[in-house]
Design a protein around this motif. Structure first.
Motif, PDB file in Angstrom:
ATOM      1  N   SER A  66      16.022  31.598  -4.894  1.00  0.00           N
ATOM      2  CA  SER A  66      16.406  32.969  -5.187  1.00  0.00           C
ATOM      3  C   SER A  66      16.272  33.172  -6.694  1.00  0.00           C
ATOM      4  CB  SER A  66      17.841  33.251  -4.727  1.00  0.00           C
ATOM      5  OG  SER A  66      18.748  32.462  -5.452  1.00  0.00           O
ATOM      6  N   CYS A  67      15.860  34.358  -7.071  1.00  0.00           N
ATOM      7  CA  CYS A  67      15.621  34.658  -8.471  1.00  0.00           C
ATOM      8  C   CYS A  67      16.088  36.076  -8.732  1.00  0.00           C
ATOM      9  CB  CYS A  67      14.137  34.507  -8.773  1.00  0.00           C
ATOM     10  SG  CYS A  67      13.685  34.924 -10.439  1.00  0.00           S
ATOM     11  N   SER A  68      16.836  36.259  -9.805  1.00  0.00           N
ATOM     12  CA  SER A  68      17.299  37.589 -10.181  1.00  0.00           C
ATOM     13  C   SER A  68      16.710  37.965 -11.520  1.00  0.00           C
ATOM     14  CB  SER A  68      18.830  37.626 -10.271  1.00  0.00           C
ATOM     15  OG  SER A  68      19.402  37.323  -9.027  1.00  0.00           O
ATOM     16  N   LEU A  69      16.076  39.121 -11.570  1.00  0.00           N
ATOM     17  CA  LEU A  69      15.578  39.706 -12.814  1.00  0.00           C
ATOM     18  C   LEU A  69      16.372  40.977 -13.007  1.00  0.00           C
ATOM     19  CD1 LEU A  69      11.743  39.290 -12.298  1.00  0.00           C
ATOM     20  CD2 LEU A  69      13.119  38.142 -14.016  1.00  0.00           C
ATOM     21  N   GLY A  70      17.245  40.981 -14.002  1.00  0.00           N
ATOM     22  CA  GLY A  70      18.115  42.138 -14.188  1.00  0.00           C
ATOM     23  C   GLY A  70      18.993  42.302 -12.955  1.00  0.00           C
ATOM     24  N   LYS A  71      18.953  43.481 -12.338  1.00  0.00           N
ATOM     25  CA  LYS A  71      19.738  43.742 -11.124  1.00  0.00           C
ATOM     26  C   LYS A  71      18.923  43.545  -9.859  1.00  0.00           C
ATOM     27  CE  LYS A  71      22.733  46.964 -13.496  1.00  0.00           C
ATOM     28  NZ  LYS A  71      23.221  48.320 -13.633  1.00  0.00           N
ATOM     29  N   PHE A  72      17.657  43.172  -9.985  1.00  0.00           N
ATOM     30  CA  PHE A  72      16.748  43.002  -8.856  1.00  0.00           C
ATOM     31  C   PHE A  72      16.765  41.541  -8.419  1.00  0.00           C
ATOM     32  CE2 PHE A  72      12.465  42.629  -6.984  1.00  0.00           C
ATOM     33  CZ  PHE A  72      12.500  43.704  -6.116  1.00  0.00           C
ATOM     34  N   THR A  73      16.987  41.270  -7.121  1.00  0.00           N
ATOM     35  CA  THR A  73      17.051  39.898  -6.622  1.00  0.00           C
ATOM     36  C   THR A  73      15.959  39.654  -5.589  1.00  0.00           C
ATOM     37  OG1 THR A  73      19.442  39.806  -6.974  1.00  0.00           O
ATOM     38  CG2 THR A  73      18.519  38.202  -5.454  1.00  0.00           C
ATOM     39  N   LEU A  74      15.273  38.524  -5.760  1.00  0.00           N
ATOM     40  CA  LEU A  74      14.280  38.052  -4.787  1.00  0.00           C
ATOM     41  C   LEU A  74      14.859  36.816  -4.127  1.00  0.00           C
ATOM     42  CD1 LEU A  74      11.216  38.237  -7.167  1.00  0.00           C
ATOM     43  CD2 LEU A  74      11.663  39.789  -5.281  1.00  0.00           C
ATOM     44  N   ASP A  75      14.848  36.769  -2.808  1.00  0.00           N
ATOM     45  CA  ASP A  75      15.414  35.616  -2.109  1.00  0.00           C
ATOM     46  C   ASP A  75      14.448  34.441  -2.025  1.00  0.00           C
ATOM     47  OD1 ASP A  75      17.899  36.782  -1.640  1.00  0.00           O
ATOM     48  OD2 ASP A  75      17.161  37.815   0.143  1.00  0.00           O
ATOM     49  N   ASP A  76      13.154  34.703  -2.165  1.00  0.00           N
ATOM     50  CA  ASP A  76      12.174  33.639  -1.962  1.00  0.00           C
ATOM     51  C   ASP A  76      11.080  33.663  -3.024  1.00  0.00           C
ATOM     52  OD1 ASP A  76      11.072  35.989  -1.141  1.00  0.00           O
ATOM     53  OD2 ASP A  76      10.327  35.239   0.764  1.00  0.00           O
ATOM     54  N   ALA A  77      11.469  33.459  -4.272  1.00  0.00           N
ATOM     55  CA  ALA A  77      10.520  33.468  -5.389  1.00  0.00           C
ATOM     56  C   ALA A  77       9.972  32.064  -5.611  1.00  0.00           C
ATOM     57  CB  ALA A  77      11.204  33.966  -6.653  1.00  0.00           C
ATOM     58  N   TYR A 125      14.766  39.577 -21.454  1.00  0.00           N
ATOM     59  CA  TYR A 125      15.165  40.209 -20.199  1.00  0.00           C
ATOM     60  C   TYR A 125      16.012  39.209 -19.413  1.00  0.00           C
ATOM     61  CZ  TYR A 125      14.841  43.480 -16.381  1.00  0.00           C
ATOM     62  OH  TYR A 125      15.149  44.409 -15.411  1.00  0.00           O
ATOM     63  N   PRO A 126      17.159  39.639 -18.839  1.00  0.00           N
ATOM     64  CA  PRO A 126      18.033  38.698 -18.129  1.00  0.00           C
ATOM     65  C   PRO A 126      17.393  38.194 -16.834  1.00  0.00           C
ATOM     66  CG  PRO A 126      18.900  40.928 -17.964  1.00  0.00           C
ATOM     67  CD  PRO A 126      17.715  40.993 -18.862  1.00  0.00           C
ATOM     68  N   MET A 127      17.450  36.864 -16.642  1.00  0.00           N
ATOM     69  CA  MET A 127      16.876  36.236 -15.458  1.00  0.00           C
ATOM     70  C   MET A 127      17.785  35.112 -15.005  1.00  0.00           C
ATOM     71  SD  MET A 127      13.195  34.444 -15.197  1.00  0.00           S
ATOM     72  CE  MET A 127      12.632  33.626 -13.743  1.00  0.00           C
ATOM     73  N   LYS A 128      17.899  34.959 -13.687  1.00  0.00           N
ATOM     74  CA  LYS A 128      18.691  33.878 -13.112  1.00  0.00           C
ATOM     75  C   LYS A 128      17.875  33.256 -11.989  1.00  0.00           C
ATOM     76  CE  LYS A 128      23.111  32.736 -11.066  1.00  0.00           C
ATOM     77  NZ  LYS A 128      24.441  33.162 -10.722  1.00  0.00           N
ATOM     78  N   ILE A 129      17.749  31.923 -12.024  1.00  0.00           N
ATOM     79  CA  ILE A 129      16.994  31.206 -11.005  1.00  0.00           C
ATOM     80  C   ILE A 129      17.955  30.332 -10.220  1.00  0.00           C
ATOM     81  CG2 ILE A 129      15.153  29.541 -10.585  1.00  0.00           C
ATOM     82  CD1 ILE A 129      13.910  30.492 -13.225  1.00  0.00           C
ATOM     83  N   GLY A 130      17.995  30.536  -8.898  1.00  0.00           N
ATOM     84  CA  GLY A 130      18.894  29.755  -8.057  1.00  0.00           C
ATOM     85  C   GLY A 130      20.331  29.903  -8.497  1.00  0.00           C
ATOM     86  N   THR A 131      20.994  28.764  -8.677  1.00  0.00           N
ATOM     87  CA  THR A 131      22.399  28.779  -9.091  1.00  0.00           C
ATOM     88  C   THR A 131      22.565  28.503 -10.580  1.00  0.00           C
ATOM     89  OG1 THR A 131      22.610  26.433  -8.534  1.00  0.00           O
ATOM     90  CG2 THR A 131      23.193  28.011  -6.816  1.00  0.00           C
ATOM     91  N   SER A 134      22.438  32.505 -16.057  1.00  0.00           N
ATOM     92  CA  SER A 134      21.456  33.481 -16.489  1.00  0.00           C
ATOM     93  C   SER A 134      20.880  33.099 -17.849  1.00  0.00           C
ATOM     94  CB  SER A 134      22.098  34.868 -16.607  1.00  0.00           C
ATOM     95  OG  SER A 134      22.391  35.351 -15.336  1.00  0.00           O
ATOM     96  N   ILE A 135      19.612  33.406 -18.038  1.00  0.00           N
ATOM     97  CA  ILE A 135      18.938  33.164 -19.303  1.00  0.00           C
ATOM     98  C   ILE A 135      18.201  34.439 -19.706  1.00  0.00           C
ATOM     99  CG2 ILE A 135      18.642  30.674 -18.981  1.00  0.00           C
ATOM    100  CD1 ILE A 135      15.788  31.247 -18.001  1.00  0.00           C
ATOM    101  N   LEU A 136      17.820  34.516 -20.952  1.00  0.00           N
ATOM    102  CA  LEU A 136      17.020  35.637 -21.423  1.00  0.00           C
ATOM    103  C   LEU A 136      15.585  35.144 -21.577  1.00  0.00           C
ATOM    104  CD1 LEU A 136      19.360  37.209 -24.111  1.00  0.00           C
ATOM    105  CD2 LEU A 136      18.956  38.001 -21.790  1.00  0.00           C
ATOM    106  N   ILE A 137      14.647  35.873 -20.989  1.00  0.00           N
ATOM    107  CA  ILE A 137      13.251  35.455 -21.051  1.00  0.00           C
ATOM    108  C   ILE A 137      12.399  36.575 -21.614  1.00  0.00           C
ATOM    109  CG2 ILE A 137      13.471  33.870 -19.113  1.00  0.00           C
ATOM    110  CD1 ILE A 137      11.976  36.039 -17.453  1.00  0.00           C
ATOM    111  N   SER A 138      11.193  36.228 -22.004  1.00  0.00           N
ATOM    112  CA  SER A 138      10.199  37.212 -22.401  1.00  0.00           C
ATOM    113  C   SER A 138       9.121  37.211 -21.331  1.00  0.00           C
ATOM    114  CB  SER A 138       9.588  36.838 -23.747  1.00  0.00           C
ATOM    115  OG  SER A 138      10.576  36.892 -24.745  1.00  0.00           O
ATOM    116  N   LEU A 139       8.737  38.358 -20.876  1.00  0.00           N
ATOM    117  CA  LEU A 139       7.738  38.501 -19.829  1.00  0.00           C
ATOM    118  C   LEU A 139       6.494  39.169 -20.376  1.00  0.00           C
ATOM    119  CD1 LEU A 139      10.134  39.923 -17.112  1.00  0.00           C
ATOM    120  CD2 LEU A 139       9.289  37.591 -17.226  1.00  0.00           C
ATOM    121  N   PHE A 140       5.348  38.683 -19.953  1.00  0.00           N
ATOM    122  CA  PHE A 140       4.078  39.348 -20.266  1.00  0.00           C
ATOM    123  C   PHE A 140       3.710  40.237 -19.115  1.00  0.00           C
ATOM    124  CE2 PHE A 140       3.699  35.849 -23.224  1.00  0.00           C
ATOM    125  CZ  PHE A 140       3.031  36.405 -24.274  1.00  0.00           C
TER     126      PHE A 140
END
Length: 140
Positions: A66-77, A125-131, A134-140
């Motif tokens: 599971s991966c969260s980008l901001g308030k958006f969550t993907l269950d199978d990233a 940008y706030p990102m959380k991977i699994g458990t 949260s970290i801040l990342i830069s996205l291209f």
């Protein structure tokens, strides 16, 4: 050399002949070691050993997190923790509600030698991977 078990490639240039002569000289200088290696490599086991294989599993498990980008969550990233660049599609940028991106001057080169220039850069940008926290990342 075939009696020793060595098959040499055809000679097409003088350099090839020189390399092969050096190889033959080395083999003859170490014929006991070469013979021992040949004996080991052609060793016949009695009784023959059947190679063991890993049993096939019905399911290989889950390769996604599971991966969260901001308030958006993907269950199978699919996540590559070792990636030096994080790339997302413009559709994902729109889904995240990101409206402003910084100009980008870099380009990405792919394994097939093709390249592209990203549309923009998103920093911190706030990102959380699994458990993980949260970290801040830069996205291209």
């Amino acid at each position: 050399m075939s009696a020793v078990g060595v098959k040499l490639p055809e000679i097409s240039h003088m350099r090839d002949a020189h390399v092969q002569m050096m190889l033959i000289k080395d083999i003859l200088a170490h014929k006991e070691e070469v013979a021992e290696l040949l004996d080991i490599s052609t060793l016949q086991l009695d009784p023959p050993v059947t190679p063991k294989s890993i049993p096939k599993l019905e399911t290989q498990g889950k390769f996604t997190l599971s991966c969260s980008l901001g308030k958006f969550t993907l269950d199978d990233a699919l996540v590559d923790y070792g990636a030096s660049v994080n790339v997302i599609s413009i559709e994902m940028v729109k889904s995240l509600g990101i409206e402003n991106m910084e100009p980008n001057t870099s380009s990405l080169m792919f394994r097939d030698s093709s390249s592209t220039t990203p549309l923009g850069l998103i920093k911190d940008y706030p990102m959380k991977i699994g458990t993980a926290p949260s970290i801040l990342i830069s996205l291209f």
